[in-house]
Design an enzyme around this catalytic site. Structure first.
Site, PDB file in Angstrom:
ATOM      1  N   CYS A   1       3.611  52.137 -92.077  1.00  0.00           N
ATOM      2  CA  CYS A   1       2.225  51.759 -92.416  1.00  0.00           C
ATOM      3  C   CYS A   1       2.106  50.463 -93.193  1.00  0.00           C
ATOM      4  CB  CYS A   1       1.594  52.887 -93.222  1.00  0.00           C
ATOM      5  SG  CYS A   1       1.280  54.337 -92.236  1.00  0.00           S
TER       6      CYS A   1
HETATM    7  N1  LIG Z   1       4.241  58.493 -90.577  1.00  0.00           N
HETATM    8  C1  LIG Z   1       3.339  58.196 -91.491  1.00  0.00           C
HETATM    9  O1  LIG Z   1       3.562  58.354 -92.681  1.00  0.00           O
HETATM   10  C2  LIG Z   1       1.971  57.678 -91.079  1.00  0.00           C
HETATM   11  C3  LIG Z   1       0.970  57.626 -92.061  1.00  0.00           C
HETATM   12  C4  LIG Z   1      -0.296  57.161 -91.702  1.00  0.00           C
HETATM   13  C5  LIG Z   1      -0.524  56.727 -90.404  1.00  0.00           C
HETATM   14  N2  LIG Z   1       0.477  56.771 -89.477  1.00  0.00           N
HETATM   15  C6  LIG Z   1       0.148  56.312 -88.117  1.00  0.00           C
HETATM   16  O2  LIG Z   1       0.088  57.433 -87.255  1.00  0.00           O
HETATM   17  C7  LIG Z   1       0.563  57.091 -85.958  1.00  0.00           C
HETATM   18  C8  LIG Z   1       1.683  58.012 -85.555  1.00  0.00           C
HETATM   19  O3  LIG Z   1       2.738  57.839 -86.471  1.00  0.00           O
HETATM   20  P1  LIG Z   1       3.934  58.864 -86.587  1.00  0.00           P
HETATM   21  O4  LIG Z   1       4.623  58.534 -87.860  1.00  0.00           O
HETATM   22  O5  LIG Z   1       3.477  60.248 -86.359  1.00  0.00           O
HETATM   23  O6  LIG Z   1       4.839  58.402 -85.337  1.00  0.00           O
HETATM   24  P2  LIG Z   1       6.087  59.201 -84.701  1.00  0.00           P
HETATM   25  O7  LIG Z   1       6.911  58.179 -84.021  1.00  0.00           O
HETATM   26  O8  LIG Z   1       6.694  60.087 -85.728  1.00  0.00           O
HETATM   27  O9  LIG Z   1       5.401  60.150 -83.638  1.00  0.00           O
HETATM   28  C9  LIG Z   1       4.724  59.688 -82.520  1.00  0.00           C
HETATM   29  C10 LIG Z   1       4.997  60.615 -81.353  1.00  0.00           C
HETATM   30  O10 LIG Z   1       4.228  60.165 -80.246  1.00  0.00           O
HETATM   31  C11 LIG Z   1       4.983  60.405 -79.080  1.00  0.00           C
HETATM   32  N3  LIG Z   1       4.447  59.623 -77.976  1.00  0.00           N
HETATM   33  C12 LIG Z   1       4.762  58.374 -77.567  1.00  0.00           C
HETATM   34  N4  LIG Z   1       4.023  58.016 -76.502  1.00  0.00           N
HETATM   35  C13 LIG Z   1       3.215  59.082 -76.231  1.00  0.00           C
HETATM   36  C14 LIG Z   1       2.221  59.332 -75.243  1.00  0.00           C
HETATM   37  N5  LIG Z   1       1.882  58.418 -74.356  1.00  0.00           N
HETATM   38  N6  LIG Z   1       1.609  60.518 -75.250  1.00  0.00           N
HETATM   39  C15 LIG Z   1       1.920  61.456 -76.162  1.00  0.00           C
HETATM   40  N7  LIG Z   1       2.843  61.277 -77.118  1.00  0.00           N
HETATM   41  C16 LIG Z   1       3.478  60.092 -77.164  1.00  0.00           C
HETATM   42  C17 LIG Z   1       6.389  60.060 -79.476  1.00  0.00           C
HETATM   43  O11 LIG Z   1       7.343  60.657 -78.606  1.00  0.00           O
HETATM   44  C18 LIG Z   1       6.445  60.633 -80.894  1.00  0.00           C
HETATM   45  O12 LIG Z   1       6.908  61.962 -80.903  1.00  0.00           O
HETATM   46  C19 LIG Z   1       0.969  55.623 -86.032  1.00  0.00           C
HETATM   47  O13 LIG Z   1      -0.108  54.833 -85.625  1.00  0.00           O
HETATM   48  C20 LIG Z   1       1.198  55.413 -87.505  1.00  0.00           C
HETATM   49  O14 LIG Z   1       0.997  54.076 -87.900  1.00  0.00           O
HETATM   50  C21 LIG Z   1       1.710  57.248 -89.777  1.00  0.00           C
END
Ligand SMILES: NC(=O)c1ccc[n+]([C@@H]2O[C@H](COP(=O)([O-])OP(=O)(O)OC[C@H]3O[C@@H](n4cnc5c(N)ncnc54)[C@H](O)[C@@H]3O)[C@@H](O)[C@H]2O)c1
Length: 440
Positions: free
Chosen positions: A275
């Site tokens: 982030c």
């Molecule tokens: N991790 C954090 O602390 C956090 C905090 C706030 C916001 N975010 C935001 O949230 C979003 C997700 O982050 P995250 O940490 O969960 O990512 P992550 O990589 O842990 O999880 C994302 C998942 O999406 C899956 N994926 C990829 N393409 C896909 C598709 N077409 N259809 C369905 N699933 C698909 C991946 O296989 C993965 O399991 C990002 O935009 C991130 O910036 C994350």
């Protein structure tokens, strides 16, 4: 009854079928919250390892307990699949896919685009879609709406509903989790915001509705830009304090005694995670198309990006003071995760610190209790965490603390090491006057 009223009723009664696209750090906790609230939730992810793990009732996200997942899977409230065709029968979809930056610093929208393309095939009347992935302002309206709204018979805000809700999860945190962290929600239309808010209110304690998807997108970028700029400020303060011969940690602790008008941020080896280093750059990227240069963001980013290099130069100087060149010295990096007590290495400054040390000819090893293996996406190197941390501490010419995991015994590390460079003030309590410790 209108489509909107009918859908809100289904959502409030928990009769709606939910799909979560993307079962990572954000999607899995969200799926669990809605399943615990009583919905039937389908998690969809192309990563079959994650799906198989959930089918077996096993969590792979430290903040989500396996016992909780097992119970939800057993009761039928949570299922997981790699098959996107289940979207045909759902009433509510939350998109939680990654939004990284490309190596060039441009937003990588490919995951949102592929999720939207999959979903577009199964769009139907009476569905609400919420984007949760962090992104640049305008994404929901400019990118998602045209992809999902191709059917001329389905009007957004009347037949189906689209909104943005920023994610605030802070992995490793136990006081504020998905359920009790307030959510902001902004719809493409007023009705979209209303439907999405009605849905999220069933699982999440507080939902704050704003007037548009853009306001919700910007709220997230303000939160993360605020953090990034303040971290940039204290990182620069650390550099200035070193030149002045003042202890930056003492200065920050002193300032933090002010009960109002000050918020404590701490310096470190650079920004990490999915982030803070990334999201503000989405905003500055978008502003370029308005011929506007987001100066605070660019400046903070420059300072923060340079911190790994600064850490390596401080290690090199400290070794020089001990009549040792960095080239050929054994350096042990402690901690690879981007922050303490998590298993997430994304954008971690440890990768840059290790890479830069290697480029200077140091013989680098690392240890992280949560991360057995690391690899640098662009430079191509990879490494395994060493097994015996205390033996490696003794053998190293320099121990560099990059991540202040709680499990480390800093007393023992300082007592055994020839020299410790502490970029996180992890040793503050145990070795105030130890001569073999240099702090950032
Ligand atoms: N991790 C954090 O602390 C956090 C905090 C706030 C916001 N975010 C935001 O949230 C979003 C997700 O982050 P995250 O940490 O969960 O990512 P992550 O990589 O842990 O999880 C994302 C998942 O999406 C899956 N994926 C990829 N393409 C896909 C598709 N077409 N259809 C369905 N699933 C698909 C991946 O296989 C993965 O399991 C990002 O935009 C991130 O910036 C994350």
């Amino acid at each position: 009854m209108s489509v909107k009223e009918d859908l809100i009723k289904k959502l409030k009664n928990k009769d709606a079928r939910i799909a979560i696209l993307g079962l990572g750090y954000v999607g899995l906790p969200l799926a669990a919250v809605f399943a615990e609230a009583g919905f039937r939730v389908m998690g969809i992810d192309p990563d079959s390892r994650k799906v198989d793990s959930l089918k077996n009732g096993i969590s792979y996200i430290p903040d989500v307990k396996t016992e909780a997942i097992a119970k939800l899977v057993q009761s039928g409230h949570l299922t997981a699949t790699v098959d996107f065709s289940v979207l045909r029968d759902v009433d509510a979809v939350s998109i939680c896919v990654p939004t990284p930056l490309r190596q060039t610093g441009d937003p990588d929208m490919s995951f949102i685009i592929s999720a939207a393309d999959q979903l577009a095939t199964y769009m139907h009347q009476g569905v609400v879609v919420v984007l949760q992935s962090t992104t640049y302002p305008g994404t929901t309206r400019e990118l998602l709406l045209p992809k999902l709204g191709t059917d001329p018979d389905l009007k957004v805000g009347e037949d189906w509903f689209l909104a943005f809700s920023p994610e605030r999860v802070d992995p490793g945190r136990s006081d504020y989790m998905t359920k009790n962290t307030p959510k902001v929600m902004g719809g493409i239309t007023e009705a979209c915001g209303e439907v999405a808010t009605a849905w999220y209110k069933v699982g999440i304690d507080i939902v704050h509705q704003v007037s548009s998807a853009e306001a919700a997108e910007m709220a997230k970028l303000l939160e993360n830009t605020f953090r990034m700029i303040n971290i940039g400020l204290v990182n620069e303060l650390a550099i200035m304090c070193e030149r002045l011969g003042v202890d930056v940690w003492e200065v920050i602790d002193a300032a933090a005694t002010k009960p109002f008008g000050f918020m404590k941020f701490t310096p470190g080896p650079g920004l990490g995670g999915h982030c803070i280093p990334i999201d503000p750059l989405y905003l500055s990227w978008k502003m370029k198309s308005f011929n506007y240069n987001a100066r605070f963001i660019e400046l903070a980013s420059e300072i923060n990006t340079n911190m790994p290099r600064y850490v390596v130069s401080r290690v090199m100087e400290a070794l020089n003071d001990r009549s040792k060149p960095l080239k050929g010295s054994k350096v042990l990096v402690l901690g690879a995760a981007y922050k303490p007590d998590v298993d997430d290495v994304r954008e971690s400054p440890a990768l840059d610190v290790i890479g830069l040390l290697q480029k200077k000819g140091a013989l680098v090893e690392y240890h992280d209790p949560f991360i057995p293996h690391i690899q640098h996406e662009y430079d191509g190197w990879h490494m395994d965490s060493i097994k015996d941390v205390m033996q490696a501490v003794q053998e190293a010419d320099a121990v560099v603390i990059v991540t202040n995991h709680k499990v480390y015994d800093y007393d023992a590390i300082v007592a055994s090491a020839k020299f410790v460079f502490d970029s996180r003030n992890a040793t503050q309590k145990v070795v105030k006057d130890s001569e073999n410790v240099v702090r950032l």
